[in-house]
Design an enzyme around this catalytic site. Structure first.
Site, short mmCIF file in Angstrom:
data_model
loop_
_atom_site.label_atom_id
_atom_site.label_comp_id
_atom_site.label_asym_id
_atom_site.label_seq_id
_atom_site.Cartn_x
_atom_site.Cartn_y
_atom_site.Cartn_z
N HIS A 1 81.99 -11.24 -14.60
CA HIS A 1 81.61 -12.01 -15.78
C HIS A 1 80.23 -12.62 -15.58
O HIS A 1 79.79 -12.84 -14.44
CB HIS A 1 82.65 -13.10 -16.09
CG HIS A 1 82.72 -14.18 -15.06
ND1 HIS A 1 82.07 -15.39 -15.20
CD2 HIS A 1 83.34 -14.23 -13.86
CE1 HIS A 1 82.31 -16.14 -14.14
NE2 HIS A 1 83.07 -15.46 -13.31
N ASP B 1 87.75 -17.29 -11.95
CA ASP B 1 87.18 -18.28 -12.89
C ASP B 1 88.14 -18.55 -14.04
O ASP B 1 88.67 -17.63 -14.66
CB ASP B 1 85.85 -17.72 -13.42
CG ASP B 1 85.04 -18.77 -14.15
OD1 ASP B 1 83.91 -19.06 -13.71
OD2 ASP B 1 85.52 -19.29 -15.19
N CYS C 1 78.62 -16.00 -13.12
CA CYS C 1 79.69 -16.19 -12.13
C CYS C 1 79.21 -17.13 -11.02
O CYS C 1 78.15 -16.90 -10.41
CB CYS C 1 80.09 -14.83 -11.55
SG CYS C 1 81.40 -14.95 -10.31
N ARG D 1 87.61 -19.44 -16.92
CA ARG D 1 87.14 -19.02 -18.25
C ARG D 1 87.39 -17.55 -18.53
O ARG D 1 87.02 -17.05 -19.59
CB ARG D 1 85.64 -19.34 -18.39
CG ARG D 1 85.33 -20.81 -18.29
CD ARG D 1 83.86 -21.06 -18.07
NE ARG D 1 83.41 -20.55 -16.77
CZ ARG D 1 82.17 -20.66 -16.30
NH1 ARG D 1 81.24 -21.25 -17.03
NH2 ARG D 1 81.85 -20.20 -15.12
N CYS E 1 87.63 -12.03 -11.63
CA CYS E 1 87.25 -13.27 -10.95
C CYS E 1 88.31 -14.33 -11.23
O CYS E 1 88.96 -14.34 -12.27
CB CYS E 1 85.89 -13.74 -11.45
SG CYS E 1 85.31 -15.25 -10.62
#
Ligand SMILES: [Zn+2]
Length: 224
Positions: A99, A45, A102, A47, A43
């Protein structure tokens, strides 16, 4: 607002110095050829930074990221990455990594409208719709994470079904597809056991991985 990203560039200089002093010649050694063994499909993302999570240095991980780690049969961007990774770099492992919590998966689950990205997230809604009866049995607070795991299993199956991976297997090239999920709350990766090394195994492994997801999110039996 300052227009120059001075802090980031200063960070970069410090990082390059640190790498070079720890491993003299590190950067020049990478000039010759990258030879990663792994392709990470994760992803976007912020993080979930791929290299950091598995503590791999530049040169060791080939990476493709998009919103909600989706592998679409007609996405030339992702397919090109897979093709280059297999045919040119000869990676041995392709890891689809979702994750917990999400945002893309959450938006898909709840029919949230975000904008253009809604069209991309439709692919995650396809996963949601395919498993909607089971998702209804999951406690609401856990449903996003359950769909995150289902999405990984489905996208890993999509990787197995790409022409690139099928042809690699047909010619006897060793490529193993994996599905993992990263837990934001503790920084740990979990293997979802969607581990496929040949096309003939894909459907059975998929069913087992799905059953494992179901088992993890099953409501505890009522006492008494
Ligand atoms: Zn995400």
């Amino acid at each position: 607002m300052p227009q120059k990203l001075t802090a980031l560039l200063a960070n970069n200089r410090r990082w390059a110095d640190k790498m070079e002093s720890a491993r003299p010649g590190f950067f020049t050694s990478l000039l010759q050829q990258q030879a990663p063994q792994y392709l990470w499909i994760g992803c976007a993302d912020s993080r979930v930074p791929a290299n950091e999570l598995v503590d791999l240095a530049p040169g060791e991980l080939f990476v493709h990221r998009n919103v909600a780690n989706v592998v679409v049969h007609s996405d030339l961007n992702c397919l090109s990455v897979i093709q280059f990774a297999i045919d040119v770099l000869k990676v041995r492992h392709i890891i689809v990594v979702g994750h917990s919590q999400c945002g893309g998966v959450s938006a898909a689950l709840r029919d949230q409208h975000v904008g253009l990205v809604d069209n991309w997230i439709r692919h995650v809604q396809d996963v949601r719709n395919r498993h909607s009866a089971w998702l209804q049995t999951v406690a609401e607070a856990e449903r996003v994470n359950a769909l995150c795991e289902l999405n990984v299993v489905e996208q890993a199956l999509n990787v197995c079904r790409t022409t690139v991976v099928r042809e690699a297997w047909q010619r006897g090239q060793d490529v193993v597809v994996h599905g993992w999920v990263y837990r934001l709350h503790n920084g740990l990766l979990k293997d979802l056991t969607m581990t496929v090394g040949r096309l003939d195994d894909a459907d059975a492994v998929y069913e087992e991985a799905l059953a494992a997801v179901h088992g993890r999110y099953a409501e505890p039996p009522a006492s008494g």
